[in-house]
Design a protein around this motif. Structure first.
Motif, mmCIF file in Angstrom:
data_model
loop_
_atom_site.group_PDB
_atom_site.id
_atom_site.type_symbol
_atom_site.label_atom_id
_atom_site.label_comp_id
_atom_site.label_asym_id
_atom_site.label_seq_id
_atom_site.Cartn_x
_atom_site.Cartn_y
_atom_site.Cartn_z
ATOM 1 N N LEU A 79 0.829 -1.201 0.000
ATOM 2 C CA LEU A 79 0.000 0.000 0.000
ATOM 3 C C LEU A 79 0.870 1.260 0.000
ATOM 4 N N ILE A 80 1.913 1.264 0.796
ATOM 5 C CA ILE A 80 2.815 2.421 0.830
ATOM 6 C C ILE A 80 3.444 2.648 -0.541
ATOM 7 N N ILE A 81 3.906 1.580 -1.164
ATOM 8 C CA ILE A 81 4.507 1.697 -2.503
ATOM 9 C C ILE A 81 3.472 2.218 -3.494
ATOM 10 N N LEU A 82 2.269 1.664 -3.440
ATOM 11 C CA LEU A 82 1.200 2.084 -4.348
ATOM 12 C C LEU A 82 0.897 3.570 -4.188
ATOM 13 N N LEU A 83 0.756 4.030 -2.953
ATOM 14 C CA LEU A 83 0.438 5.440 -2.727
ATOM 15 C C LEU A 83 1.595 6.343 -3.141
ATOM 16 N N MET A 84 2.819 5.938 -2.834
ATOM 17 C CA MET A 84 3.975 6.731 -3.249
ATOM 18 C C MET A 84 4.035 6.826 -4.768
ATOM 19 N N PHE A 85 3.836 5.707 -5.425
ATOM 20 C CA PHE A 85 3.877 5.675 -6.888
ATOM 21 C C PHE A 85 2.772 6.539 -7.473
ATOM 22 N N GLU A 86 1.565 6.382 -6.929
ATOM 23 C CA GLU A 86 0.429 7.136 -7.453
ATOM 24 C C GLU A 86 0.601 8.634 -7.217
ATOM 25 N N PHE A 87 1.052 9.016 -6.035
ATOM 26 C CA PHE A 87 1.158 10.439 -5.713
ATOM 27 C C PHE A 87 2.377 11.114 -6.337
ATOM 28 N N THR A 88 3.310 10.348 -6.851
ATOM 29 C CA THR A 88 4.471 10.965 -7.501
ATOM 30 C C THR A 88 4.412 10.773 -9.011
ATOM 31 N N VAL A 89 4.534 9.558 -9.451
ATOM 32 C CA VAL A 89 4.629 9.288 -10.886
ATOM 33 C C VAL A 89 3.312 9.556 -11.612
ATOM 34 N N VAL A 90 2.240 8.940 -11.148
ATOM 35 C CA VAL A 90 0.962 9.042 -11.859
ATOM 36 C C VAL A 90 0.459 10.485 -11.868
ATOM 37 N N LEU A 91 0.454 11.130 -10.710
ATOM 38 C CA LEU A 91 -0.026 12.514 -10.668
ATOM 39 C C LEU A 91 0.935 13.443 -11.397
ATOM 40 N N GLY A 92 2.213 13.115 -11.369
ATOM 41 C CA GLY A 92 3.190 13.903 -12.115
ATOM 42 C C GLY A 92 2.934 13.844 -13.605
ATOM 43 N N LEU A 93 2.613 12.659 -14.104
ATOM 44 C CA LEU A 93 2.294 12.515 -15.527
ATOM 45 C C LEU A 93 1.012 13.252 -15.895
ATOM 46 N N GLN A 94 0.075 13.288 -14.956
ATOM 47 C CA GLN A 94 -1.187 13.982 -15.206
ATOM 48 C C GLN A 94 -1.053 15.483 -14.993
ATOM 49 N N GLY A 95 0.026 15.908 -14.334
ATOM 50 C CA GLY A 95 0.254 17.329 -14.104
ATOM 51 C C GLY A 95 -0.642 17.941 -13.050
ATOM 52 N N VAL A 96 -1.025 17.142 -12.035
ATOM 53 C CA VAL A 96 -1.857 17.674 -10.955
ATOM 54 C C VAL A 96 -1.180 17.429 -9.613
ATOM 55 N N SER A 97 -1.501 18.277 -8.654
ATOM 56 C CA SER A 97 -0.966 18.111 -7.307
ATOM 57 C C SER A 97 -1.837 17.128 -6.531
ATOM 58 N N ILE A 98 -1.343 16.694 -5.387
ATOM 59 C CA ILE A 98 -2.134 15.795 -4.535
ATOM 60 C C ILE A 98 -3.416 16.507 -4.111
ATOM 61 N N LYS A 99 -3.298 17.780 -3.768
ATOM 62 C CA LYS A 99 -4.468 18.558 -3.342
ATOM 63 C C LYS A 99 -5.508 18.623 -4.462
ATOM 64 N N GLN A 100 -5.068 18.894 -5.687
ATOM 65 C CA GLN A 100 -5.987 18.940 -6.832
ATOM 66 C C GLN A 100 -6.619 17.573 -7.075
ATOM 67 N N TYR A 101 -5.805 16.533 -6.960
ATOM 68 C CA TYR A 101 -6.294 15.170 -7.175
ATOM 69 C C TYR A 101 -7.387 14.825 -6.164
ATOM 70 N N LEU A 102 -7.129 15.094 -4.891
ATOM 71 C CA LEU A 102 -8.106 14.761 -3.848
ATOM 72 C C LEU A 102 -9.376 15.587 -4.001
ATOM 73 N N ALA A 103 -9.230 16.855 -4.385
ATOM 74 C CA ALA A 103 -10.402 17.714 -4.571
ATOM 75 C C ALA A 103 -11.250 17.275 -5.768
ATOM 76 N N SER A 104 -10.603 16.648 -6.741
ATOM 77 C CA SER A 104 -11.332 16.251 -7.949
ATOM 78 C C SER A 104 -12.018 14.895 -7.826
ATOM 79 N N ARG A 105 -11.753 14.161 -6.763
ATOM 80 C CA ARG A 105 -12.331 12.823 -6.632
ATOM 81 C C ARG A 105 -13.836 12.893 -6.414
ATOM 82 N N ASP A 106 -14.554 12.023 -7.077
ATOM 83 C CA ASP A 106 -15.991 11.887 -6.886
ATOM 84 C C ASP A 106 -16.229 11.351 -5.472
ATOM 85 N N PRO A 107 -17.188 11.912 -4.729
ATOM 86 C CA PRO A 107 -17.385 11.449 -3.347
ATOM 87 C C PRO A 107 -17.787 9.974 -3.241
ATOM 88 N N VAL A 108 -18.529 9.479 -4.187
ATOM 89 C CA VAL A 108 -18.969 8.079 -4.129
ATOM 90 C C VAL A 108 -17.846 7.137 -4.563
#
Length: 132
Positions: A79-108
């Motif tokens: 889980l730690i590896i997954l979150l680190m990977f997602e919050f660095t590489v994946v969001l980096g490729l998408q060009g969004v910050s963690i804050k932007q990513y969390l704010a954009s998530r659908d509540p459901v």
């Protein structure tokens, strides 16, 4: 300890590869048809099944009689590896910050995703208990 790290990396890799493949299909083909929320909710049972199969594979690689703590360590590391990977590489490729990513998530579907992360972490323990 090195066995836990190795199996944690394998568990992460199996689940991440499945998620990457399904995510690509979801974004390219399903989201345009039915929207993000429903596409993610449709994907979730498939991911949970992949998590189960991956955990079953990992448990099969362990010696009988391993403690639940060992399986939990594998899940936590993954889980730690997954979150680190997602919050660095994946969001980096998408060009969004963690804050932007969390704010954009659908509540459901976002809540469902968080629950699936918890399941991902504990699944090796659950599978080991079931099989042991």
């Amino acid at each position: 300890m090195s066995r836990i790290i190795k199996l944690g990396l394998i568990y992460f890799s199996l689940v991440f590869a499945t998620g990457f493949l399904l995510g690509t299909i979801r974004v390219l083909f399903i989201v345009p048809e039915i929207g993000e929320r429903y596409a993610e909710l449709i994907e979730m049972p498939i991911m949970l099944f992949a998590i189960y199969l991956s955990a079953k594979f990992i448990v099969g690689k362990m010696k009988e009689g391993e403690s639940a703590r060992t399986y939990l360590y594998i899940g936590m590391l993954s889980l730690i590896i997954l979150l680190m990977f997602e919050f660095t590489v994946v969001l980096g490729l998408q060009g969004v910050s963690i804050k932007q990513y969390l704010a954009s998530r659908d509540p459901v579907s976002g809540t469902t995703y968080v629950l699936s992360l918890i399941i991902f972490m504990v699944m090796p323990v659950l599978v080991a208990r079931r099989e042991g």
